[in-house]
Design a protein around this motif. Sequence first.
Motif, mmCIF file in Angstrom:
data_model
loop_
_atom_site.group_PDB
_atom_site.id
_atom_site.type_symbol
_atom_site.label_atom_id
_atom_site.label_comp_id
_atom_site.label_asym_id
_atom_site.label_seq_id
_atom_site.Cartn_x
_atom_site.Cartn_y
_atom_site.Cartn_z
ATOM 1 N N ARG A 113 142.652 0.799 19.479
ATOM 2 C CA ARG A 113 142.880 0.481 20.890
ATOM 3 C C ARG A 113 144.344 0.078 21.054
ATOM 4 O O ARG A 113 144.773 -0.957 20.550
ATOM 5 N N THR A 114 145.105 0.883 21.745
ATOM 6 C CA THR A 114 146.556 0.712 21.748
ATOM 7 C C THR A 114 147.007 -0.630 22.310
ATOM 8 O O THR A 114 147.862 -1.304 21.726
ATOM 9 N N GLN A 115 146.443 -1.043 23.437
ATOM 10 C CA GLN A 115 146.874 -2.309 24.038
ATOM 11 C C GLN A 115 146.441 -3.492 23.193
ATOM 12 O O GLN A 115 147.156 -4.500 23.121
ATOM 13 N N PHE A 116 145.298 -3.403 22.544
ATOM 14 C CA PHE A 116 144.840 -4.488 21.683
ATOM 15 C C PHE A 116 145.813 -4.696 20.527
ATOM 16 O O PHE A 116 146.246 -5.827 20.258
ATOM 17 N N LEU A 117 146.193 -3.624 19.854
ATOM 18 C CA LEU A 117 147.136 -3.744 18.748
ATOM 19 C C LEU A 117 148.516 -4.164 19.240
ATOM 20 O O LEU A 117 149.195 -4.967 18.591
ATOM 21 N N ASN A 118 148.918 -3.654 20.387
ATOM 22 C CA ASN A 118 150.217 -4.027 20.956
ATOM 23 C C ASN A 118 150.288 -5.535 21.202
ATOM 24 O O ASN A 118 151.268 -6.205 20.845
ATOM 25 N N LEU A 187 138.225 -19.154 32.284
ATOM 26 C CA LEU A 187 139.342 -18.209 32.384
ATOM 27 C C LEU A 187 139.098 -17.304 33.590
ATOM 28 O O LEU A 187 138.211 -16.454 33.567
ATOM 29 N N THR A 188 139.895 -17.506 34.651
ATOM 30 C CA THR A 188 139.683 -16.781 35.914
ATOM 31 C C THR A 188 140.726 -15.689 36.158
ATOM 32 O O THR A 188 140.764 -15.110 37.234
ATOM 33 N N THR A 189 141.558 -15.409 35.164
ATOM 34 C CA THR A 189 142.549 -14.341 35.296
ATOM 35 C C THR A 189 141.854 -13.010 35.563
ATOM 36 O O THR A 189 140.803 -12.715 34.986
ATOM 37 N N THR A 190 142.425 -12.201 36.434
ATOM 38 C CA THR A 190 141.890 -10.867 36.707
ATOM 39 C C THR A 190 142.524 -9.876 35.733
ATOM 40 O O THR A 190 143.754 -9.731 35.690
ATOM 41 N N TYR A 191 141.692 -9.204 34.965
ATOM 42 C CA TYR A 191 142.176 -8.236 33.982
ATOM 43 C C TYR A 191 141.859 -6.820 34.454
ATOM 44 O O TYR A 191 140.781 -6.562 34.992
ATOM 45 N N HIS A 192 142.804 -5.927 34.220
ATOM 46 C CA HIS A 192 142.658 -4.543 34.660
ATOM 47 C C HIS A 192 142.317 -3.647 33.472
ATOM 48 O O HIS A 192 142.869 -3.794 32.383
ATOM 49 N N THR A 193 141.403 -2.737 33.705
ATOM 50 C CA THR A 193 140.992 -1.809 32.652
ATOM 51 C C THR A 193 141.953 -0.619 32.595
ATOM 52 O O THR A 193 142.745 -0.394 33.505
ATOM 53 N N GLY A 194 141.843 0.135 31.523
ATOM 54 C CA GLY A 194 142.614 1.376 31.399
ATOM 55 C C GLY A 194 144.057 1.199 30.985
ATOM 56 O O GLY A 194 144.846 2.152 31.098
ATOM 57 N N VAL A 195 144.449 0.020 30.507
ATOM 58 C CA VAL A 195 145.834 -0.186 30.070
ATOM 59 C C VAL A 195 146.001 0.454 28.694
ATOM 60 O O VAL A 195 145.326 0.083 27.730
ATOM 61 N N ARG A 196 146.906 1.415 28.585
ATOM 62 C CA ARG A 196 147.127 2.136 27.335
ATOM 63 C C ARG A 196 148.614 2.365 27.107
ATOM 64 O O ARG A 196 149.385 2.471 28.052
ATOM 65 N N LEU A 197 148.984 2.464 25.849
ATOM 66 C CA LEU A 197 150.362 2.753 25.495
ATOM 67 C C LEU A 197 150.573 4.258 25.374
ATOM 68 O O LEU A 197 149.636 5.007 25.072
ATOM 69 N N THR A 198 151.799 4.677 25.588
ATOM 70 C CA THR A 198 152.142 6.066 25.332
ATOM 71 C C THR A 198 152.167 6.299 23.819
ATOM 72 O O THR A 198 152.211 5.343 23.026
ATOM 73 N N LYS A 199 152.157 7.558 23.406
ATOM 74 C CA LYS A 199 152.201 7.868 21.976
ATOM 75 C C LYS A 199 153.483 7.338 21.343
ATOM 76 O O LYS A 199 153.477 6.849 20.204
ATOM 77 N N GLN A 200 154.583 7.417 22.079
ATOM 78 C CA GLN A 200 155.853 6.932 21.558
ATOM 79 C C GLN A 200 155.826 5.418 21.367
ATOM 80 O O GLN A 200 156.255 4.895 20.339
ATOM 81 N N ALA A 201 155.283 4.699 22.358
ATOM 82 C CA ALA A 201 155.204 3.250 22.259
ATOM 83 C C ALA A 201 154.238 2.835 21.150
ATOM 84 O O ALA A 201 154.491 1.877 20.407
#
Length: 232
Positions: A113-118, A187-201
């Motif tokens: 999962r790109t954002q998780f590892l990022n 924790l009431t922060t609003t989190y957005h789904t679908g956040v992904r890194l590009t292949k380069q990032a």
Amino acid sequence: MVKAASESDPSVMRISMDAKATVKVGDFSRGGKKRVRVKAADHDFTATGKVTPVGILVPQSNELFLACVTSKVTSDCLVDVLEQWWQTVSERLKHVSTLMINLDNGPENQSHRTQFLNRLVAFAQTYQLTIKLAYYPPYHSKYNPIERCWGILENHWNGDRLDTVETVVQFAQSMTWKGNHPVVRLLTTTYHTGVRLTKQAMAQVETHVQRLTGLERWFVDISCKLPASPDT
């Protein structure tokens, strides 16, 4: 092997992390049994809200940290919970240089999962911690120690109305694990789904990641080394 390594080295702390099934909030019956009568609505009307408990358990000390999340649990949410927990305990854990995290391979925290590892790379660099991810294979996540805490929580509020978010938080605070109450945060922060890194990032993120040969999905090490300066 992973458990033994963490227990024999005081600089390594093993934690267990996972999210419980989402709880619907509303004035309706959830089933279960109570010694006193609990009045609820006759029908299951639309829930007024949802709460997902996200937990971190330290098996060696039986310390439990719970975040009651009102938004979607995403990769960003999971790392925010991890960071909040570390900020509360880091002062007394200055001897710890490595966090070994037991996880299931869920969609928001799986090892590709790109954002998780990022976010984990950024966390490791910020707090100068080496992160070791040790995943349970499919159908074996029940052996993740945090899973046992969810059964205790379910039994604790069994048969009660969870009619407000505050009620859910109060039940989480009053439960006990191994004789101790957990540390609980809302924790009431609003989190957005679908956040992904590009292949380069993502290629840049992977320079800080080492995967165990043959078990690349299940054992991942994340370095805390900062990026090299252009002048070096």
